[in-house]
Enzyme design. Structure first.
Site, short mmCIF file in Angstrom:
data_model
loop_
_atom_site.label_atom_id
_atom_site.label_comp_id
_atom_site.label_asym_id
_atom_site.label_seq_id
_atom_site.Cartn_x
_atom_site.Cartn_y
_atom_site.Cartn_z
N PRO A 89 0.82 -1.22 0.00
CA PRO A 89 0.00 0.00 0.00
C PRO A 89 0.85 1.27 0.00
CG PRO A 89 -0.10 -1.11 2.14
CD PRO A 89 0.63 -2.02 1.21
N GLU A 116 2.38 -8.03 8.44
CA GLU A 116 2.78 -6.62 8.48
C GLU A 116 3.54 -6.19 7.22
OE1 GLU A 116 2.04 -4.06 10.40
OE2 GLU A 116 0.68 -5.46 11.39
N ARG A 154 -4.72 -7.97 -20.55
CA ARG A 154 -5.72 -7.57 -21.56
C ARG A 154 -5.14 -6.60 -22.58
NH1 ARG A 154 -8.54 -3.02 -20.71
NH2 ARG A 154 -10.53 -3.81 -21.46
N ASP A 169 -10.57 2.60 -24.00
CA ASP A 169 -11.01 2.55 -22.60
C ASP A 169 -10.59 3.82 -21.85
OD1 ASP A 169 -12.29 0.10 -22.63
OD2 ASP A 169 -10.44 -1.01 -22.23
N1 SAM Z 1 1.79 -2.81 7.40
C1 SAM Z 1 1.56 -2.51 6.01
C2 SAM Z 1 1.30 -1.01 5.85
O1 SAM Z 1 0.53 -0.49 6.66
O2 SAM Z 1 1.82 -0.40 4.90
C3 SAM Z 1 0.35 -3.25 5.47
C4 SAM Z 1 0.57 -4.70 5.30
S1 SAM Z 1 -0.82 -5.50 4.55
C5 SAM Z 1 -1.81 -5.95 5.93
C6 SAM Z 1 -0.17 -7.02 4.00
C7 SAM Z 1 0.22 -7.09 2.55
O3 SAM Z 1 -0.91 -6.86 1.73
C8 SAM Z 1 1.27 -6.10 2.07
O4 SAM Z 1 2.58 -6.55 2.37
C9 SAM Z 1 0.99 -6.03 0.59
O5 SAM Z 1 1.65 -7.07 -0.12
C10 SAM Z 1 -0.51 -6.26 0.52
N2 SAM Z 1 -1.30 -5.04 0.34
C11 SAM Z 1 -2.13 -4.48 1.24
N3 SAM Z 1 -2.72 -3.39 0.76
C12 SAM Z 1 -2.26 -3.23 -0.50
C13 SAM Z 1 -2.50 -2.27 -1.52
N4 SAM Z 1 -3.32 -1.25 -1.34
N5 SAM Z 1 -1.85 -2.41 -2.70
C14 SAM Z 1 -1.00 -3.44 -2.90
N6 SAM Z 1 -0.74 -4.39 -1.97
C15 SAM Z 1 -1.36 -4.29 -0.78
#
Ligand code: SAM
Length: 242
Positions: A89, A116, A154, A169
């Site tokens: 994220p 995490e 795609r 698109d």
């Molecule tokens: N502790 C991290 C933070 O707050 O930035 C969040 C970890 S999340 C619970 C677990 C995993 O989900 C991440 O390591 C990532 O691979 C994935 N993930 C969660 N949200 C995401 C998003 N918006 N985009 C891409 N991957 C995401």
């Protein structure tokens, strides 16, 4: 395109990768998916891949060694260099321009996190492209990886039938006009009238120039009304990541 997906939950991938356009692309030899279980690269008795965070606090952190070894071993399975992508994220917010750039690569390698997230040092060592699919937090990177795979595949030549064109698109740089990224125009199909609602007359006129002009104007109108922020998006395709 070869696509490798590294995950702790390999069972999440096959149903999606076998369906719809993504599945048809695999059947047609346009995309080739390989799912790998990071746990298989753990070098300890219980195949442990995570541990408690230094400094305390809740949650578990993915350890460097299994992730690093998985990436290097999987990369060695094919001579083509892979573009490494970590889902997080905290990454670059995914936009169509990045998707279009990814579609030009010959091999993508996705690394899905969980818990995490990753020990920071493995990210420093692997130096991947870090991508986010939006400002919200998922439990894991698997769904995010699948979102990106769908968006990229795609666009690969031959993945969409003649009846569909990705170039028209929303967000497509092919639709970008005069530096403006545009949303798609509204679409209609039979019947001509439904619950008192008529199809716009121009679409029934057979006048291709007038139809093209109407669609262009609708794209601009929609974009102004719904996404005025798109005016500030750069129109040119992204440069490769460092
Ligand atoms: N502790 C991290 C933070 O707050 O930035 C969040 C970890 S999340 C619970 C677990 C995993 O989900 C991440 O390591 C990532 O691979 C994935 N993930 C969660 N949200 C995401 C998003 N918006 N985009 C891409 N991957 C995401």
């Amino acid at each position: 395109m070869r696509i490798d997906l590294l995950t702790l939950f390999p069972e999440m991938f096959p149903p999606v990768l076998a369906s719809s356009i993504v599945g048809r692309a695999a059947d047609a030899g346009i995309a080739d998916y390989h799912v790998h279980d990071i746990r298989q690269y753990a070098q300890n008795k219980h195949a442990k891949v995570d541990d408690r965070p230094f400094g305390g606090g809740p949650g578990m952190v993915l350890m460097c060694q299994p992730v690093y070894d998985a990436v290097l071993s999987v990369e060695a399975l094919d001579a083509r260099p892979a573009t490494r992508i970590v889902l997080t994220p905290q990454g670059e917010p995914l936009r169509q321009k990045r998707v279009e750039w990814l579609a030009t690569q010959e091999r993508l390698l996705f690394i899905a996190g969980h818990y995490e997230g990753f020990d920071e040092r493995v990210l420093e060592e692997l130096n991947p492209l870090e991508l986010s699919i939006g400002d919200y937090v998922l439990s894991g990177g698997e769904l995010a990886a699948l979102v990106i795979v769908d968006a990229v595949v795609r666009l690969l030549p031959g993945a969409l039938g003649h009846e569909q064109s990705a170039a028209e698109d929303s967000f497509s740089t092919a639709t970008t006009k005069g530096g403006q990224t545009l949303l798609d125009c509204p679409h209609y199909t039979r019947p001509r009238e439904w619950r008192g609602r008529e199809v716009p007359e121009v679409l029934l006129s057979g006048d291709h120039a007038a139809i093209a002009a109407w669609r262009d104007e609708e794209r601009r109108k929609r974009t102004r009304e719904r996404r005025p922020d798109l005016a500030s998006h750069p129109a040119s395709p992204l440069a490769p990541p460092d």
